[in-house]
Enzyme design. Structure first.
Site, short mmCIF file in Angstrom:
data_model
loop_
_atom_site.label_atom_id
_atom_site.label_comp_id
_atom_site.label_asym_id
_atom_site.label_seq_id
_atom_site.Cartn_x
_atom_site.Cartn_y
_atom_site.Cartn_z
N LEU A 55 9.77 -8.99 -29.95
CA LEU A 55 10.04 -8.31 -28.69
C LEU A 55 10.64 -9.34 -27.75
O LEU A 55 10.23 -10.50 -27.74
CB LEU A 55 8.74 -7.75 -28.07
CG LEU A 55 8.00 -6.63 -28.80
CD1 LEU A 55 6.72 -6.28 -28.05
CD2 LEU A 55 8.88 -5.39 -28.96
N ASP A 56 11.61 -8.92 -26.95
CA ASP A 56 12.19 -9.83 -25.96
C ASP A 56 11.10 -10.33 -25.01
O ASP A 56 10.07 -9.67 -24.82
CB ASP A 56 13.26 -9.12 -25.14
CG ASP A 56 14.53 -8.84 -25.92
OD1 ASP A 56 14.72 -9.47 -26.98
OD2 ASP A 56 15.32 -7.99 -25.48
N THR A 57 11.34 -11.46 -24.40
CA THR A 57 10.36 -12.05 -23.48
C THR A 57 9.94 -11.06 -22.40
O THR A 57 8.75 -10.91 -22.09
CB THR A 57 10.95 -13.32 -22.83
OG1 THR A 57 11.20 -14.29 -23.85
CG2 THR A 57 9.98 -13.90 -21.80
N THR A 59 10.04 -7.81 -22.49
CA THR A 59 9.50 -6.56 -23.01
C THR A 59 7.99 -6.64 -23.19
O THR A 59 7.48 -7.58 -23.81
CB THR A 59 10.16 -6.18 -24.34
OG1 THR A 59 11.58 -6.11 -24.16
CG2 THR A 59 9.66 -4.84 -24.85
#
Length: 222
Positions: A55-57, A59
């Site tokens: 997951l992106d930072t 998110t």
């Protein structure tokens, strides 16, 4: 430092409610990451659990961790085979004319010394498919449910910006950065079927910063 919420736990897997702003991998510039919190997530096991996906930072929400190598291999294969049900919530900057739809835009990675790397729609890129439906509108913003069938890097972010024509609110790469605001994307639900066992599944509640924008989940959302 607040404990990371555990949404699902058994002998093979954990699903945690990843806080927004916590990177999964160590940033090149240094700083904290999920690995620093791994000891909290052993919960009596000798091994630290390992993230199965990314997951992106920015998110928040459901992140699957495997508790042993066999489980990691099996769960990773499920992601590769598109055998994982995933639901995301996003706030986009704009009002959408349609109530629901499907975005099919192949994606490719580009990079430059000036702007770094990003994903773009490209005819010869990797096939990418996202289903979406509108949940709520508030003050020129729209709460959208996304159900990606593929799992490309930045897929929902690019599909929102280029497919819906409305980037995720706060997205500094594909939209416009907002002071003090993260990219408004949340991993709401994750489910993986298992042979002979109950599924690994969890649902994460609506984040406080979504609610602060005036959004609430309608009754039609599980």
């Amino acid at each position: 430092m607040n404990a990371i919420p555990i949404l699902f736990e058994d002998g093979e897997a954990l699903i945690i409610d990843k806080p927004a702003g916590l990177p999964i991998e160590r940033p090149r510039a240094g700083g904290a990451c999920l690995e620093d919190r791994a000891h909290e997530l052993r919960l009596g096991f000798q091994r630290s659990p390992v993230p199965v996906h990314r997951l992106d930072t920015d998110t928040s929400g459901c992140l699957l961790l495997a508790r042993n190598p066999k489980a990691l291999k099996r769960f990773s294969a499920a992601f590769e085979a598109r055998a994982v049900e995933k639901v995301y919530l996003g706030v986009v900057a704009g009002v959408l004319a349609d109530a629901e739809g499907t975005i099919e835009l192949a994606l490719s990675k580009i990079s430059s010394a000036e702007h770094g790397w990003r994903m773009i729609p490209a005819r010869k890129g990797k096939p990418s498919l996202t289903h979406w439906r509108k949940l709520d509108e508030r003050g020129g913003l729209t709460l959208v449910e996304f159900r990606p069938e593929t799992g490309r890097t930045h897929q929902i972010r690019v599909h929102a910006a280029s497919g819906l024509g409305a980037a995720l609110f706060g997205d500094p790469v594909y939209g416009a950065a907002r002071n003090g605001m993260r990219t408004m994307l949340h991993a709401r639900m994750l489910s993986i079927a298992r042979e002979g066992k109950p599924p690994v599944a969890a649902t994460s509640p609506l984040p406080a910063d979504f609610a602060a924008l005036g959004f609430a989940l309608p009754d039609s959302v599980a």
